[in-house]
Enzyme design. Structure first.
Site, mmCIF file in Angstrom:
data_model
loop_
_atom_site.group_PDB
_atom_site.id
_atom_site.type_symbol
_atom_site.label_atom_id
_atom_site.label_comp_id
_atom_site.label_asym_id
_atom_site.label_seq_id
_atom_site.Cartn_x
_atom_site.Cartn_y
_atom_site.Cartn_z
ATOM 1 N N GLU A 1328 -26.166 24.611 4.877
ATOM 2 C CA GLU A 1328 -25.140 25.417 4.199
ATOM 3 C C GLU A 1328 -25.023 26.850 4.745
ATOM 4 O OE1 GLU A 1328 -25.980 21.890 2.396
ATOM 5 O OE2 GLU A 1328 -27.478 23.488 2.559
ATOM 6 N N ASP A 1432 -27.869 15.761 -3.308
ATOM 7 C CA ASP A 1432 -29.097 15.453 -4.053
ATOM 8 C C ASP A 1432 -28.782 15.211 -5.518
ATOM 9 O OD1 ASP A 1432 -30.291 15.847 -1.632
ATOM 10 O OD2 ASP A 1432 -30.988 17.870 -2.083
#
Length: 1763
Positions: A1328, A1432
């Site tokens: 990210e 996740d």
């Protein structure tokens, strides 16, 4: 034989095994007596001996099979004639082939003048041995009516035919008391034969004869009707098959099958056949009073006067037979009713009417004072029914004593009847005629002489009629009439009397319409007459049963219908009569009538101030108010065959709950009546269908829909609700229609969900005959849309003498008070004074008073309704706003009482001003200036005063508008797009029109084809400052999809003031949590079902706010505004156009579509080896094994941990057995190593890591991620932050923008592949980029703090910690590929994007094969190189359905290779949830089971054998269909199509699909409906309007355009294949290495027209650019008219990859046996193929495998029903 399909072979009494066997039938007793014990075998019936057919007819001769006779006189040879009369009407007739038989001489039913030649909506199949027919709906191939379930029996006096039906939703057959509208199919037998009997709830036959029923097929609304034109005594048995069996004792079998797309359409077809209903005179819709035996005319007048005195709306008074002298027709009692000749005038003086009764029976005794001239004239005319000799008048007995009976089938009798009525009218004036006792009724059996013993009076079989005697309470069956024996025409008596009476009415009343009310009826009587439901009783059952009765007569084409209000027999209690008066106010025929000897029950009798009177007046006033609406409904019944009293299911057939509603009813489509039908209650269980509803009396909108509610209805109330979307014409009521018709008109308008409504008005003089055919009427159409009421006169052939005007209009559901109302007529527009505009904000009701709109003229009434609060655009989106802060920004502060509405909002002219906007053929370019009368909103972010606007017409379907600072270069997104080489300068080719608004500046984009404005940014609040940009646009509808990456609870956005932040972050999915990627793209649906897409190419932190205006606001923290718009117009085209610009998706390797296993927490390589062994042993298909970061030493990239030292050899073994291996790589590289770490050292050497700007420091910007310090032991008992501080090493982040970084990354991957271990794909994570510290180690960022804590913070997770939270400092410096320095502030959201292409390039370079890259962080264009998993997630049930939403959103974003971690990453998976997730995940394009550290295993072999088996089964389905999935992936790669496809992409015209996110499609043809909730064993799924096959059974489900309850046991997922498509498939194996070698089969799912098409893309499965290099096979398949052909579009396939044709499964091949299948190939002789055909499932399996036909060579397969 199924019990429910037994056809009774012993319908008469006395069945026994011996008698049964004598009839050649089967005997099998059951413990249920209603089930036939004796039932037909296959040896009965007829065979077809010859037949001839054309496109519209089938003729056949039928020969009786040798079998015992049931009742003797069997006819050996029959003729069968079928005729396709119209598109929706089929007639078939069976009769004696050699001898004429009685047929109904119907007044209206005729062959069409111009019979249709097709196409027909039905198909007729003739079955020859034994004879039978099947009628199918052509569009769905559903068998509607199938007579093959039982034998045809055709004897002289016993005709039997059984037919299996497509549904058990049966309505109709009559006349009986059906206690419920929908039939009970559990072996109910209903006799049909007209009879004077009491409607007391039994199953016996009543007054009318209606062998017609309607069958609702399914939730699509498709329906059909069946009418048997036969007037003989009969019975109809309804049985559970579902099926009907007809048993009639004469005539012929003359059937009409009528098809409709809705139940209403079937009624229209039926009334077109038998005659459309009459429109009674207007006064006939007023309230009416009657009773049997007032005793005298004085008592009649007292009744009239007391009801006049209470101002009761009341139009008509009746007299029953007591007005007659000795109950003789055409007489009146000269003593008790001596003033009867003047009574009509007495009524007319007050605007009222008078009706009298006539019975058919004529007394044979003289009058009291002389001869009975009516009798004498009848004798002279030979008017009577005779005995069997044809001469002697038959004598019976009715009310006047011994009587004769007119033969209304005799022309001389008709003339006599007309003459008698005319004579009597001259004596006693009256306004209409009520005819009774015309079943025909007699009080003695047969005749005064009895009845002869013959087969007419005592037939071999008597249907189950009342008394089981043919002549009970009627005439002898051998009596003679002109039309035939009474045996044949008995049930036509009332019909023939009505026809005769109609002639009399025309003669007597001339041009006045008058009307007839008859008790006995036959189909077609509604063309002339109304009907009442007979001699009911004053009890709570009869008030209930009246509703099904009215609904049925609506089906029968007799809409002028009602029951005797308050009951005919017995005394009515006040409560019963009050409740009955309430509901009776909404009977079309509204009459209170009671019998001799019971107390009066007219309303006034109960007392002028009684609750009954108050309630009666209240609802009768409502009735009279709505009479223009009711009258218009009767016009539509007359003109089109619509029902008036309408079953709820006619309007809401897609809702199963409505199919049995019969305690409520509708007037037309728009008025719902919910009466109280039980004693002592004030609460009623009522169903509110799926629409907007308003309480008629309170004008308030109901808050519920599609629900059963508990409706409070106190003693004086019934439920009355107007449906949203209705415009009801009204008129101010009065005590009679004579007076009310002079009053002003009005409109009640009820807005629907879309703020629309429509309606109409039919108006004539209310009395003249034939006004429709003569054109003497006015027909007005009303429409309301966008706050504009249009009154349009469609026909103007009548001018009302009262100069009627629409004075008042009431609009329900108006959200805000209009500022002004204008009325336009022609070129004249006036503004309505405020005194004429009344608005109730609580009820949301707008009243327009004193409009004075003349009937017969066109008008337009408009108002500017604005919901002011929803037009606010937030000027202070930050927290802690107050009035002072708001006003300091130059904004308005005003409290709102609506939730979430901003209190601080922009003034209307806040923003920029376009001084001189100029355009050219290719676009616009101009400058805009800030409106400086307002201060800048944020002192820390300087406003840019002058901006440049550039609008480019990129293509016919795309455009770009860019707003930037022309004076100072600002950061622009460095993501390359594939833009057209030249703009579209031809305006005619552009789908859009662009307009520029000057102040406030805004851009409007219109879709030219519809005029819809799809973008309108001419809104207040446009801000462009250094670190804050805001722009708002109106949206064309509430339907918006996209924006990400964030977990959304629904696919369609909720526009009720929701803000979504976008900033790439290591954040597990959660509500309003900004996650891994950034996609500022949305797709919008317009109200016209067109779609468009919008991309904001901006990579700064941002948010978007939706508001219910509807509108959208963007806020971004830098860069420029660079918008791209895609015009579609279909949702799929939007995605194709978007990916054309951002790059088509990557084509993944074939093996990557196989099932995949991963776990964070494998302890060593042996654990992976054991898992592989267990999966192989369990034979669960499985292609890819992963290793998460635990394979690394201390989580260091490119370093193998000692516990996994055997992994390289294990991977080699797996790959040698067809498996593939993928390992993870994170971007962060440890910089604290004590031993040489090449990845870091070479990175430093190549200067690949992100650093501070040179003016701040020359150091790397250090973070911390997974790598641990060397030589430490991690203490996992410590809290996370302490572990990070003590044990995590400093990590450097590669700057992947740099070309040098890409080369460094490729080299590290290359060395790992060649020096350590092989792999086939790469999984990149934490990009990210993620860091476990905020900004940098020590969390002290260098440089200006404003970039980490900007002037405006979007609503991001942990926003109080700034943009640097869990990532790098925003001042970190990166360099674009051209060397341009950029702040991480601007490019943070591009880190994952910049990481992806170098990884993909390295994979291809190192392995030499295509492989797959899976990345966590994405940005538009990432899909060119990688797939994505949804992050996740958590092992929780809600994650199942949210994964579908996520996949559908990434389909929009151009990343089709996507899926969620099956069974969840975090937390412990529960068995049922994991199993359901395995079923769902088997249809993820990226199908991987993956869980997190510390949780137990959740792979398929970690549970139990049952779990493993269920997983194996569903994965075998996936692997079977992988060729189809791979083809979809290719089409995404080549054309930009979606793979996981929302239903709305395929069925956008079905608006229900716009909200579906618990189902999805693979491409256009495979519908997946998973179980997503705990403990469910059935799921609710929508089947769109197409033909669907159950994948598991291959059978067409027969349901479409409806929500279906689907059984879903724990080992099952619902899969449906769409008709019209061909799907390639292969036999599954343990992995794709082996399955790819199998022959290629095809599933050919035939569509409605018997055709299908599909395609196949095939290559080596892993070569690089096989499509671009033409190294592939591309085939098309097409099926039509029992032929399947293949076409090779391209063949560049290597011989090593060639396949052969395998098994072909044809679904929907029909029930007629397939006799042969042939394979044809060019240059070769045809080959017969073996096959298997199942006529029940209609599946044809063709075995082509053994032919070894090369798939890349064309072929044709043909199948035939003839050998």
């Amino acid at each position: 034989m199924a019990v429910g399909e037994r056809v009774d072979c012993f319908p008469d009494s006395g069945a026994s095994q011996r008698k049964c066997l004598e009839r050649g039938c089967c005997w099998k007793p059951l413990d249920e007596t209603n089930v036939p014990w004796c039932f037909f075998s296959e040896n009965h019936g007829y065979n077809v001996t010859s037949d001839h057919s054309s496109s519209t007819k089938i003729e056949a001769i039928l020969k009786r099979k040798t079998a015992p006779s049931l009742f003797g006189a069997d006819i050996e040879e029959l003729s069968f004639h079928a005729e396709m009369q119209t598109q929706n009407r089929l007639r078939f007739k069976i009769t004696d082939a050699h001898k004429a038989r009685f047929e109904v001489p119907h007044e209206h039913v005729k062959r069409p003048t111009n019979p249709s030649t097709g196409p027909f909506n039905y198909k007729l199949e003739l079955v020859k041995e034994p004879f039978g027919i099947r009628v199918l709906r052509e569009s769905t191939k559903t068998v509607l009516f199938d007579t093959t379930m039982g034998p045809l029996v055709f004897a002289d006096q016993y005709l039997q035919l059984s037919a299996k039906l497509s549904s058990d939703n049966l309505y109709g057959l009559g006349e009986h008391v059906h206690q419920h509208f929908r039939h009970d199919t559990n072996w109910r037998t209903w006799p049909i034969f007209t009879r004077d009997a009491f409607p007391n709830g039994g199953t016996h036959n009543l007054y009318g004869h209606y062998p017609f029923f309607l069958c609702l097929e399914d939730q699509s609304g498709r329906s059909f009707g069946v009418f048997l034109m036969n007037s003989n005594a009969m019975e109809v048995t309804i049985q559970p098959a579902p099926a009907v069996t007809y048993r009639t004792i004469g005539g012929v079998l003359d059937f009409y099958i009528l098809l409709g797309d809705t139940p209403e359409a079937v009624v229209q077809e039926f009334t077109e056949l038998v005659g459309r209903p009459t429109i009674p005179p207007y006064w006939a819709f007023g309230f009416q009073l009657s009773r049997w035996d007032y005793g005298s005319l004085d008592e009649v007048k007292r009744t009239v006067e007391r009801n006049r005195d209470i101002d009761l709306p009341y139009d008509t008074q009746y007299t029953d037979i007591d007005y007659m002298e000795d109950k003789k027709d055409f007489t009146y009692d000269l003593l008790k009713f001596r003033d009867l000749p003047q009574f009509a005038d007495y009524m007319h003086e007050k605007g009222q009417k008078y009706i009298l009764i006539l019975d058919p029976a004529i007394a044979i005794t003289p009058r009291q004072n002389g001869p009975y001239h009516s009798l004498d004239r009848g004798n002279a005319s030979n008017a009577w029914i005779t005995e069997a000799d044809g001469k002697t008048a038959l004598i019976g007995e009715v009310w006047p004593g011994l009587t004769v009976f007119p033969d209304y089938t005799n022309p001389s009798c008709i003339q006599w009847w007309v003459d008698e009525i005319e004579r009597f009218y001259k004596e006693v004036k009256h306004d209409a005629i009520w005819i009774d006792m015309n079943e025909v009724a007699s009080f003695i059996k047969g005749s005064a002489k009895g009845c002869p013993d013959n087969t007419l009076n005592y037939p071999p079989f008597t249907p189950n009629i009342l008394d089981k005697q043919m002549y009970s309470k009627t005439l002898c069956m051998d009596a003679k009439q002109t039309w035939g024996n009474h045996y044949d025409v008995h049930s036509l008596y009332g019909y023939s009397m009505t026809l005769a009476t109609d002639q009399a009415v025309k003669k007597v009343f001339g041009t006045s319409r008058s009307f007839i009310l008859t008790r006995s009826s036959f189909p077609g009587v509604g063309k002339f007459s109304g009907h009442w439901l007979g001699d009911n009783a004053a009890n709570w059952n009869d008030i209930k049963w009246a509703i099904p009765g009215m609904l049925e007569f609506g089906l029968f084409g007799v809409p002028y219908i009602g029951a005797d209000i308050c009951g005919f027999f017995d005394d009515s209690s006040e409560e019963l009569c009050r409740r009955w008066m309430q509901v009776g106010a909404f009977y079309p025929f509204s009459r209170n009538h009671n019998a001799q000897g019971y107390r009066p029950q007219d309303p006034a009798f109960y007392g002028a101030n009684s609750l009954l009177v108050q309630s009666s007046k209240h609802y009768l006033n409502i009735r009279y108010t709505l009479l223009p609406y009711l009258y218009t409904l009767f016009y539509n019944a007359h003109a089109s065959g619509d029902t008036v009293v309408r079953p709820m299911m006619h309007e809401f057939y897609s809702d199963r709950n409505t199919w049995t509603v019969d305690r409520q009813f509708l007037w037309g489509a728009h008025l719902l009546i919910t009466p109280v039908l039980d004693p002592g209650v004030d609460r009623v269980t009522a169903y509110i269908p799926d629409a907007v509803w308003y309480n008629y009396e309170t004008e308030e909108r109901l808050s519920v829909r599609k629900r059963v509610i508990d409706m409070h209805l106190p003693a004086d109330k019934l439920g009355l609700h107007i449906r949203g979307g209705a415009i009801l014409p009204t008129q101010r009521p009065n005590v009679t229609t004579t007076y009310s018709r002079r009053n002003p008109m009005g409109l009640i308008i009820a807005l629907d969900d879309n703020k629309k409504a429509s309606g109409e008005l039919f108006w004539d003089d209310g009395d003249s005959r034939d006004t429709v055919s003569s054109g003497a009427y006015v027909h007005c159409q009303f429409t309301l849309d966008k706050n504009a009421l249009t009154i349009r006169v469609l026909h103007n052939g009548y001018t009302d003498p009262n100069g009627l005007k629409f004075e008042d209009v009431t609009i329900l559901g108006v959200s805000a008070q209009p500022q002004s109302v204008t009325v336009s007529q022609g070129n004249t527009t006036t503004t309505l004074p405020q005194s004429s505009v009344q608005y109730d904000p609580r009820k949301e009701v707008l009243r327009l008073k004193g409009l004075g709109l003349l009937m017969g003229m066109d008008y337009l009434v408009m108002w500017d309704e604005v919901i002011a609060d929803l037009e606010r655009f937030d000027c202070y989106p930050e927290e802690h706003s107050d009035e002072a802060k708001c006003r300091a920004r130059g904004c308005i502060w005003q409290v709102s009482h609506l939730p979430s509405v901003p209190w601080c909002y922009y003034p209307k002219d806040y923003g920029y001003i376009a001084k001189s906007a100029g355009n050219s053929t290719s676009g616009w370019s101009f400058d805009i200036e800030r409106n400086t009368m307002y201060p800048g909103p944020r002192s820390r972010s300087a406003d840019i005063e002058r901006l440049r606007v550039e609008i480019s017409y990129l293509s016919g379907h795309s455009l770009r508008f860019k707003i930037y600072d022309p004076a100072t270069k600002r950061y622009e997104v460095p993501v390359p797009l594939q833009l057209p080489a030249a703009p579209e300068t031809d305006e005619a080719k552009r789908m859009y029109e662009v307009r520029v608004e000057q102040q406030p500046f805004g851009i409007k984009v219109l879709r030219k084809s519809t005029g819809t404005v799809i973008w309108d940014s001419a809104l207040p609040g446009f801000t462009f400052s250094d670190l804050f940009i805001q722009v708002s646009t109106r949206l064309p509808s509430d339907y918006v999809y996209g924006f990400g990456e964030t977990e959304h609870p629904s696919y369609r956005h909720d526009l009720n003031w929701h803000t979504w932040g976008m900033f790439a972050k290591d954040q597990p999915p959660g509500y309003k949590m900004n996650c891994y990627g950034v996609h500022p793209f949305y797709m919008g649906l317009e109200k016209t079902a067109d779609a468009h897409g919008v991309l904001l190419l901006n990579s700064n932190a941002m948010d978007v706010t939706f508001q219910p205006t509807p509108a959208l606001t963007y806020r971004t923290l830098g860069g420029i505004l660079d918008f791209f718009m895609f015009m579609g117009p279909t949702p799929e085209q939007v995605v194709q156009q978007y990916t054309e610009m951002i790059g088509r998706p990557v084509l993944p390797a074939y093996w990557s579509l196989g099932f995949q296993l991963c776990r964070y927490g494998y302890t060593n390589d042996q654990e992976i080896a054991d898992l592989y062994g267990n999966m192989t042993a369990a034979k669960i298909p499985y292609d890819v094994q992963y290793a998460d970061i635990d394979y690394m030493e201390r989580q260091l990239d490119f370093v193998l941990d000692k516990e996994f030292s055997g992994l390289p050899s294990l991977v080699d073994r797996l790959r040698g057995e067809g498996m593939r291996f993928i390992f993870i790589l994170d971007p962060a590289i440890s910089g604290n190593e004590t031993e040489p770490y090449p990845a870091f050292l070479r990175g430093v050497q190549d200067d690949v890591f992100i650093k501070w700007p040179a003016e701040l420091s020359s150091d790397i910007v250090w973070g911390k991620v997974w790598p641990d310090f060397p030589n430490v032991t991690v203490d996992n008992s410590l809290d996370w932050d302490t572990q990070v501080e003590l044990f995590r090493s400093y990590a450097a982040f590669p700057d992947f923008f740099r070309k040098s970084t890409a080369e460094w990354w490729r080299r590290e991957i290359h060395d790992f592949y060649h020096d350590t271990m092989k792999f086939d794909g790469l999984w990149i994570d934490m990009n990210e980029p993620a860091s476990f510290v905020h900004g940098t180690v020590g969390e002290k960022c260098l440089g200006l703090e404003i970039y980490d804590f900007p002037p405006y913070m979007p609503p991001l997770e942990s926003k109080h910690l700034g943009l640097k939270h869990k990532t790098l400092c925003m001042n970190s410096q990166q360099f674009l590929s051209d060397g341009t320095p950029v702040k991480h502030y601007d490019v943070h959201n591009l880190y994952g994007w910049s990481h992806t292409k170098p990884t993909y390039d390295a994979l291809l370079n190192v392995t030499g094969k295509r492989g797959i890259v899976v990345t966590r962080s994405t940005y538009p264009t990432s899909g060119q190189w990688a797939g994505h998993w949804l992050g996740d997630n958590t092992a929780a049930w809600d994650q199942l359905y949210k994964s579908i939403i996520g996949m559908m959103e990434f389909s929009l974003f151009g990343i089709p290779y996507t899926g969620a971690d099956i069974c969840g990453f975090f937390n412990k998976a529960e068995r049922e949830m994991c199993l359901r997730w395995m079923q769902l995940g088997a249809f993820y394009p990226f199908s991987r089971n993956h869980n997190g550290l510390g949780n137990r295993r959740q792979d398929p072999v970690a549970w139990d054998d049952e779990f493993a088996a269920a997983s194996r089964d569903v994965l075998n389905i996936r692997y079977t269909l992988l060729p189809y999935l791979y083809t979809l992936m290719f089409e995404a790669h080549a054309y930009g199509s979606t793979v996981v496809r929302p239903l709305l992409h395929e069925f956008v015209n079905e608006r229900v699909t716009w909200d579906i996110h618990r189902q999805f499609l693979w491409g256009p043809a495979l519908l997946i409906t998973p179980a997503l909730d705990q403990g469910v064993t059935e799921v609710s799924g929508y089947l769109p309007d197409a033909r669907w096959y159950d994948y598991h059974t291959a059978k067409a489900v027969g349901q479409r355009a409806e929500t279906v309850i689907m059984p879903t046991p724990l080992n099952h997922i619902n899969l449906h294949v769409r008709g019209g498509y061909v799907l390639p498939w292969q036999k599954p194996e343990n992995n794709t290495f082996y399955s790819r070698k199998n022959p290629m089969g095809l599933i050919v799912a035939l569509g409605d027209g018997g055709s299908a098409q599909g395609s196949l893309f095939w290559d080596d499965g892993e070569g690089i650019d096989t499509y671009e290099k033409n190294q592939h096979l591309w085939m098309a398949f097409a099926a039509n008219t029992a032929t399947l052909t293949s076409e090779v579009k391209h063949n560049g396939l290597s011989p090593a990859d060639h396949l052969t044709l395998g098994e072909v499964k044809v679904w929907g091949a029909g029930r007629v046996a397939i006799r042969s299948v042939t394979l044809s190939t060019p240059g070769s002789a045809d080959v017969s193929l073996t096959f298997k055909h199942d006529p029940q499932t209609e599946e044809l399996i063709i075995h082509a495998t053994d032919q070894s036909h090369p798939l890349h060579q064309p072929f044709t397969i043909h199948w035939s029903t003839s050998a």
